[in-house]
Structures are given as C-alpha cells and as structure tokens.
Design a protein around this motif. Structure first.
Motif, PDB file in Angstrom:
ATOM      1  N   ARG A  82      -6.407  12.246 -16.019  1.00 27.95           N
ATOM      2  CA  ARG A  82      -4.829  12.133 -16.544  1.00 27.95           C
ATOM      3  C   ARG A  82      -4.602  10.581 -16.048  1.00 27.95           C
ATOM      4  N   LEU A  83      -5.088  10.070 -14.893  1.00 28.63           N
ATOM      5  CA  LEU A  83      -4.726   8.869 -14.554  1.00 28.63           C
ATOM      6  C   LEU A  83      -5.139   7.885 -15.548  1.00 28.63           C
ATOM      7  N   THR A  84      -6.351   8.058 -15.866  1.00 30.52           N
ATOM      8  CA  THR A  84      -7.162   6.897 -16.717  1.00 30.52           C
ATOM      9  C   THR A  84      -6.476   6.963 -18.238  1.00 30.52           C
ATOM     10  N   ARG A  85      -6.052   7.998 -18.531  1.00 28.26           N
ATOM     11  CA  ARG A  85      -5.647   8.145 -19.960  1.00 28.26           C
ATOM     12  C   ARG A  85      -4.063   7.873 -20.041  1.00 28.26           C
ATOM     13  N   GLU A  86      -3.290   8.040 -18.883  1.00 38.26           N
ATOM     14  CA  GLU A  86      -1.939   7.888 -18.890  1.00 38.26           C
ATOM     15  C   GLU A  86      -1.848   6.259 -18.752  1.00 38.26           C
ATOM     16  N   PHE A  87      -2.270   5.786 -17.869  1.00 41.10           N
ATOM     17  CA  PHE A  87      -2.503   4.448 -17.338  1.00 41.10           C
ATOM     18  C   PHE A  87      -3.687   3.650 -17.582  1.00 41.10           C
ATOM     19  N   PRO A  88      -4.139   3.346 -18.779  1.00 42.70           N
ATOM     20  CA  PRO A  88      -5.333   2.886 -18.988  1.00 42.70           C
ATOM     21  C   PRO A  88      -5.474   1.417 -18.369  1.00 42.70           C
ATOM     22  N   GLU A  89      -4.426   0.804 -17.812  1.00 44.08           N
ATOM     23  CA  GLU A  89      -4.298  -0.709 -17.344  1.00 44.08           C
ATOM     24  C   GLU A  89      -4.684  -0.459 -16.036  1.00 44.08           C
ATOM     25  N   ALA A  90      -4.870   0.697 -15.344  1.00 44.47           N
ATOM     26  CA  ALA A  90      -5.013   0.698 -13.938  1.00 44.47           C
ATOM     27  C   ALA A  90      -6.267   0.653 -13.630  1.00 44.47           C
ATOM     28  N   ARG A  91      -6.381   0.064 -12.357  1.00 40.69           N
ATOM     29  CA  ARG A  91      -8.008  -0.192 -11.928  1.00 40.69           C
ATOM     30  C   ARG A  91      -8.316   0.795 -11.001  1.00 40.69           C
ATOM     31  N   LEU A 136       0.656  -1.200   0.093  1.00 40.83           N
ATOM     32  CA  LEU A 136       0.018  -0.119  -0.064  1.00 40.83           C
ATOM     33  C   LEU A 136       1.021   1.063   0.320  1.00 40.83           C
ATOM     34  N   PHE A 137       0.242   2.146  -1.092  1.00 35.85           N
ATOM     35  CA  PHE A 137       1.150   3.402  -1.078  1.00 35.85           C
ATOM     36  C   PHE A 137       0.353   4.524  -1.049  1.00 35.85           C
ATOM     37  N   PRO A 138       0.352   5.064   0.278  1.00 34.04           N
ATOM     38  CA  PRO A 138      -0.665   6.181   0.634  1.00 34.04           C
ATOM     39  C   PRO A 138      -0.185   7.687   0.231  1.00 34.04           C
ATOM     40  N   PHE A 139      -0.773   8.471  -0.329  1.00 33.44           N
ATOM     41  CA  PHE A 139      -0.305   9.980  -0.514  1.00 33.44           C
ATOM     42  C   PHE A 139      -1.478  10.840  -0.485  1.00 33.44           C
ATOM     43  N   VAL A 140      -1.077  12.031  -0.233  1.00 36.36           N
ATOM     44  CA  VAL A 140      -1.998  13.056   0.261  1.00 36.36           C
ATOM     45  C   VAL A 140      -1.903  14.181  -1.151  1.00 36.36           C
ATOM     46  N   ARG A 141      -0.961  14.168  -1.948  1.00 41.00           N
ATOM     47  CA  ARG A 141      -0.933  15.011  -3.245  1.00 41.00           C
ATOM     48  C   ARG A 141      -0.716  14.254  -4.276  1.00 41.00           C
ATOM     49  N   THR A 142      -1.251  15.055  -5.305  1.00 41.95           N
ATOM     50  CA  THR A 142      -1.337  14.291  -6.737  1.00 41.95           C
ATOM     51  C   THR A 142       0.013  13.953  -7.472  1.00 41.95           C
ATOM     52  N   GLY A 143       0.826  15.045  -7.193  1.00 43.33           N
ATOM     53  CA  GLY A 143       2.289  14.836  -7.996  1.00 43.33           C
ATOM     54  C   GLY A 143       3.065  13.444  -7.604  1.00 43.33           C
ATOM     55  N   PRO A 144       3.175  13.182  -6.190  1.00 39.43           N
ATOM     56  CA  PRO A 144       3.865  12.001  -5.849  1.00 39.43           C
ATOM     57  C   PRO A 144       3.220  10.736  -5.989  1.00 39.43           C
ATOM     58  N   ALA A 145       1.541  10.908  -6.156  1.00 34.44           N
ATOM     59  CA  ALA A 145       0.859   9.704  -6.301  1.00 34.44           C
ATOM     60  C   ALA A 145       0.978   9.221  -7.851  1.00 34.44           C
ATOM     61  N   LEU A 146       1.144  10.533  -8.868  1.00 35.56           N
ATOM     62  CA  LEU A 146       1.289   9.918 -10.210  1.00 35.56           C
ATOM     63  C   LEU A 146       2.533   9.601 -10.534  1.00 35.56           C
ATOM     64  N   CYS A 159       2.686   5.722  -9.558  1.00 36.74           N
ATOM     65  CA  CYS A 159       1.897   4.881 -10.526  1.00 36.74           C
ATOM     66  C   CYS A 159       2.712   4.812 -11.861  1.00 36.74           C
ATOM     67  N   ARG A 160       3.507   5.958 -12.257  1.00 31.72           N
ATOM     68  CA  ARG A 160       4.344   5.883 -13.129  1.00 31.72           C
ATOM     69  C   ARG A 160       5.313   4.632 -13.135  1.00 31.72           C
ATOM     70  N   GLU A 161       5.793   4.774 -11.870  1.00 36.32           N
ATOM     71  CA  GLU A 161       6.954   3.709 -11.510  1.00 36.32           C
ATOM     72  C   GLU A 161       6.344   2.416 -11.638  1.00 36.32           C
ATOM     73  N   LEU A 162       5.303   2.118 -10.985  1.00 32.42           N
ATOM     74  CA  LEU A 162       4.643   0.732 -11.205  1.00 32.42           C
ATOM     75  C   LEU A 162       4.315   0.316 -12.594  1.00 32.42           C
ATOM     76  N   SER A 163       3.907   1.265 -13.441  1.00 26.42           N
ATOM     77  CA  SER A 163       3.473   0.943 -14.857  1.00 26.42           C
ATOM     78  C   SER A 163       4.771   0.627 -15.404  1.00 26.42           C
ATOM     79  N   GLU A 164       5.872   1.598 -15.586  1.00 24.67           N
ATOM     80  CA  GLU A 164       7.169   1.202 -16.010  1.00 24.67           C
ATOM     81  C   GLU A 164       7.629  -0.307 -15.640  1.00 24.67           C
TER      82      GLU A 164
END
Length: 513
Positions: free
Chosen positions: A90-99, A48-58, A61-66
């Motif tokens: 942005r999340l759904t467009r950049e990472f369509p594989e994410a649930r 589990l990776f909790p975040f309170v800001r969009t930048g680090p969360a994104l 997600c990019r790290e996990l996807s790559e």
C-alpha cells in the motif's frame, strides 16, 4: 566514503527539509536511528517520526505527501509476528515518491526480489551499526546524477504520452551508458507505444541481457508476448516467478497461460501456490485475488472456480455482508453446472449471515426456478421485493425474469408492470414486447369471464368466491405493483450488471445480478 554518505543524508534533511518515518516495534533500532540522525544534524525540529502501528504511520506519510515534504520510510518486514507485506504494498502504491527501506533480521533472495518489484529501494538487515544505517539511507535517497535526471525526465515524458520526445531522451541516456538496462527498457516502452513492436521487443531483450537480474524488461517481455498470444510469454513469466516467487498475481498469469493450452493440472498447481502466498503474505488481497482466479477459470474449468470460492469462504473466521459476493458468485457457477440444489444451499448459508439481502433471495429464486420449483421461486422473488420493492430497478434481466415467472404461473396482471419497466429501459426489447402482449391478450378473456360469472352470481343470488378473493384466475395475486406504471429509473442508478444464461426447456432467458 562514510563522510559522503553523511553529506547525502544531511542534504536531504536540512536543504530539502526531508523527513523520516519509522514503523518498527524494535525499540533498540528506533533509539539507534534517533541517535544516528542526531549525530548528523542535531536536534533541529521534527525530523524523525517513529510509529509502532500501521494506521498512524500511513496517516503521517499521507500528511507529508500532501504537504510536498520529501520523506524516507523505514518499515519492518514483520510486524506483530506477521508479514507486513500488505502495508509495504500500500505504501509503495499510494506514495510512489517515498523512498522505502525494509528492515529485517534475515534477507532471503525471494523476499528481497519481491520487495524490489514492489518499489522498495533498500533492504537493511539488523542489527545494524550507525554507519550502516547512514549508508542505506544514502543509497535509498540516491542523489540525482546526470543519468538519473535523464531517466526521471524520460519517465515523465512516457507518463504524458510524449513518446517521440522520450525516444530522444533515451538516445542521450544510452550515449552516457550504452548498456543502461533502465534506459533500454524505457526505449522499449516508447517503441511499443508508437507500435514499433519488433524494435520494442528487441530493446527489452537487450535490457535483459545487459542486466539479467533487473526484472523490469522481463515483465515487459512477458506482457508483450502475452498480448501477441506467443508461447514465449509463459517462459518469461516462469523466469520472473523463479526470481520473485512471492508475487501471487504472476502465478495467476502463469495459470492462465496453462489454461489457454488446456493444461488444467499445471494451472491448478500455480493457482494453489498463488492462494498460499496470498494467505501468508497478503491477507487483505485474498478476496480480490480469488475473484481474479474465478474470472480466469470459470469458463474453462468451473470446478476450479468452485474450489477457490469455497476455499476463501472457509478461510474466514467471521463472515459478513462483504462476503456475500463470494456466495453469490459460487451459486451462479453451480447453477451454470446444473447443480441448482447445491446453489440453493449456498444461498441459504449466505442468508444465515445476512437475512435481508434482496439479491441473494432473487438469485435463490432463479435456482429454484431452474429446478422447476416455480412457486418456491416466486416466493423468493416476492421476498426480495418485500425487502426492497425497487431492487430490480434498472436491471433489464431481473425485471424480465420476474415478469416471465408471473406469466409462466398465469398471473398475467402481475407480470405486466415488469415488462413495462424493461421497455422503459430498452424500448426495442423484442422479448419484453412479446411477453407484454401475451400477458395483455390473456388478461382480457379473464376479465370477460369474471364479469359473466359475477352477473350470473348476482342473478342467482349466490356468492362468487372468486370475487371475494379466491383464485385470481390470471388477474394476479399481488396486484399491479406501483399501479402498473412504467418505472423511470436511470440505468446507472440501480441493478447490477447481469450475466445471461439460457433457461432449461427453451422458455427464454434468466439473468443473474
């Protein structure tokens, strides 16, 4: 059933080595989620990776996807007391594989429909028990069934352009589930791709009848009828707008349909709603959305284009270089309406924000020229060239305009290099050939007159003011820029696409950047 949901989540986290990203300011939910995951698999590494800001969360997600790690994202509908739609989009467009599971304190039909349209899997209304969290995670993960495997395969085939094979897979999907709305929609996609348009439309219609709330066949029907310029496109777009009214781009589609039929007031009403939704839900989209609106209305309703450009400019608390495109577009439209003074005011406002932009100075010069203030226009052109001597390089329109104004003002020598530059880019340009010849034909007599005057002055012992730097008499005041040589500039390296506009008085053409 709870045990089944636990098993699905456990399989995702342990066997697939999946991860969960959570973007929330709700400490209670974050703690509940951690306790729930701990109950299922215990504390086994980083899951589990909790975040309170969009930048680090994104970034995560990019790290996990790559890294090829499957991941599920919990994301708040509201963050920092503002809609979080920009991030979700942005999340759904950049990472369509994410649930993606959206968290909210209340779920309206409008927001849920739009989130599903964006690719969100589930919407979880808080507060939520541990069992409810697990259930929503399991439903979002959607473990593969035979039907899902077939639809996933069909989607890959469509993506690769293997339409005949995709049709064969849809036969198998519809054999398993004859009323599968997704299967019927995919069949429609394959049929449309092989130009079986009527059959494709029938398949979309069957999908819509099978599951009226499923939006995908409606979207495909609207697009198909719009391409055929069929009035039914508007009907389907309005149905979609009723189901998902938070989509600002669809409202522009509807407005375009009304404009095509000459219904300006109806178009304006939808455009107003589009901008209102964007300002509320998609702050980052407002600029691009306005550009699309202007593209849609500029030809048929330029007054509306002016209205929406002014609106986006006035809505900005701080204006910067990125906003110059809006000012530039507004000035061009005003000039197209013959309102050159208003255009000058717009360019002056732009220069109060960024003083050193040569394109703004150049376009302001065009506005003055259209107002027959030629010397002021020339000052604007020359100011642009002072800021960037090569700003027009690669642009046939700009070089032709600058040369033509010099020619108009009898500064023949100054005009010549600009026409040469046009011919370097377009050797067959008839206008440049003619104007270059005009400039050269007029320079020769001036040189002869100048030579005679200098001889007479020398014989009489008087000083020739012209020779000492007075009136150029057609030889030009700036001198031949770059020695009058042809500029060898690749068309792709400089100068922006130009928009052609006829000069008043039939004196040729002026082209904007």
């Amino acid at each position: 059933m709870p045990g089944q949901y636990d098993h699905i989540v456990q399989q995702f986290l342990e066997e697939e080595s999946g991860a969960i990203v959570c973007l929330t300011e709700d400490a209670v939910f974050a703690r509940s989620l951690r306790n729930t995951i701990s109950r299922i698999i215990g504390f086994k590494g980083e899951t589990l990776f909790p975040f309170v800001r969009t930048g680090p969360a994104l970034d995560k997600c990019r790290e996990l996807s790559e890294g090829g790690t499957p991941f599920l994202v919990f994301v708040e509908r509201m963050l920092d007391e503002r809609p979080n739609t920009d991030f979700i989009l942005r999340l759904t467009r950049e990472f369509p594989e994410a649930r993606v599971v959206v968290l909210t304190w209340e779920a309206t039909h409008d927001t849920v429909a739009y989130f599903f349209e964006l690719g969100v899997r589930r919407v979880l209304v808080k507060p939520a028990s541990a069992d409810r969290i697990i259930e929503e995670m399991a439903m979002a993960l959607d473990p593969p069934s035979e039907l899902k495997k077939l639809t996933d395969r069909c989607g890959r085939l469509l993506g690769r352009g293997e339409f005949d094979e995709a049709l064969e897979v849809t036969d198998r999907i519809l054999l398993l589930k004859p009323d599968s709305a997704r299967g019927l929609t995919m069949r429609g996609d394959a049929l449309m791709a092989i130009e079986e348009t009527d059959k494709g439309v029938q398949s979309y219609m069957a999908a819509h009848e099978a599951k009226p709330i499923y939006m995908e066949p409606l979207i495909k029907l609207a697009a198909a009828f719009a391409a055929m310029e069929d009035e039914r496109a508007l009907s389907y777009m309005q149905q979609l707008d009723d189901i998902s009214p938070l989509n600002p781009e669809r409202k522009i589609d509807i407005a375009e349909q009304h404009l095509m039929r000459g219904r300006t007031e109806e178009a304006e009403a939808y455009l107003d709603r589009s901008v209102e939704v964007a300002e509320r839900e998609h702050l980052s989209m407002v600029g691009d959305l306005t550009e699309r609106i202007v593209d849609a209305v500029a030809a048929q309703a330029p007054d509306l284009a002016v209205k929406y450009l002014n609106r986006v400019i006035d809505s900005k608390r701080v204006l910067g270089r990125d906003d110059l495109a809006h000012f530039n577009r507004l000035g061009i439209i005003l000039r197209g309406e013959g309102k050159w003074k208003e255009a000058v005011e717009v360019y002056e406002k732009a220069l109060s924000i960024v003083k050193d932009d040569p394109v703004i100075h150049y376009n302001m010069g065009l506005a003055y020229w259209e107002g027959n203030e030629r010397m002021t226009a020339l000052k604007c052109f020359e100011r642009a060239m002072d800021l960037d001597p090569q700003f027009y390089a690669g642009s046939i329109g700009a070089a032709l305009n600058i040369g033509s104004l010099y020619l108009d003002l009898r500064q023949f020598a100054d005009a010549e290099p600009f026409f040469l530059h046009v011919l370097d880019l377009d050797p067959e340009n008839a206008t440049a050939h003619k104007r270059l010849q005009d400039a050269r034909d007029r320079v020769a007599p001036v040189l002869e007159r100048r030579s005679r005057e200098q001889e007479q002055a020398a014989a009489s012992g008087t000083i020739n003011v012209d020779a000492m730097g007075g009136d150029s008499g057609g030889l030009g005041k700036r001198g031949k820029r770059s020695g009058g040589k042809v500029f060898n500039v690749d068309e792709t390296s400089g100068g922006k696409a130009s928009k052609k506009k006829k000069k008043k008085g039939g004196k040729g053409h002026r082209l904007d950047f």
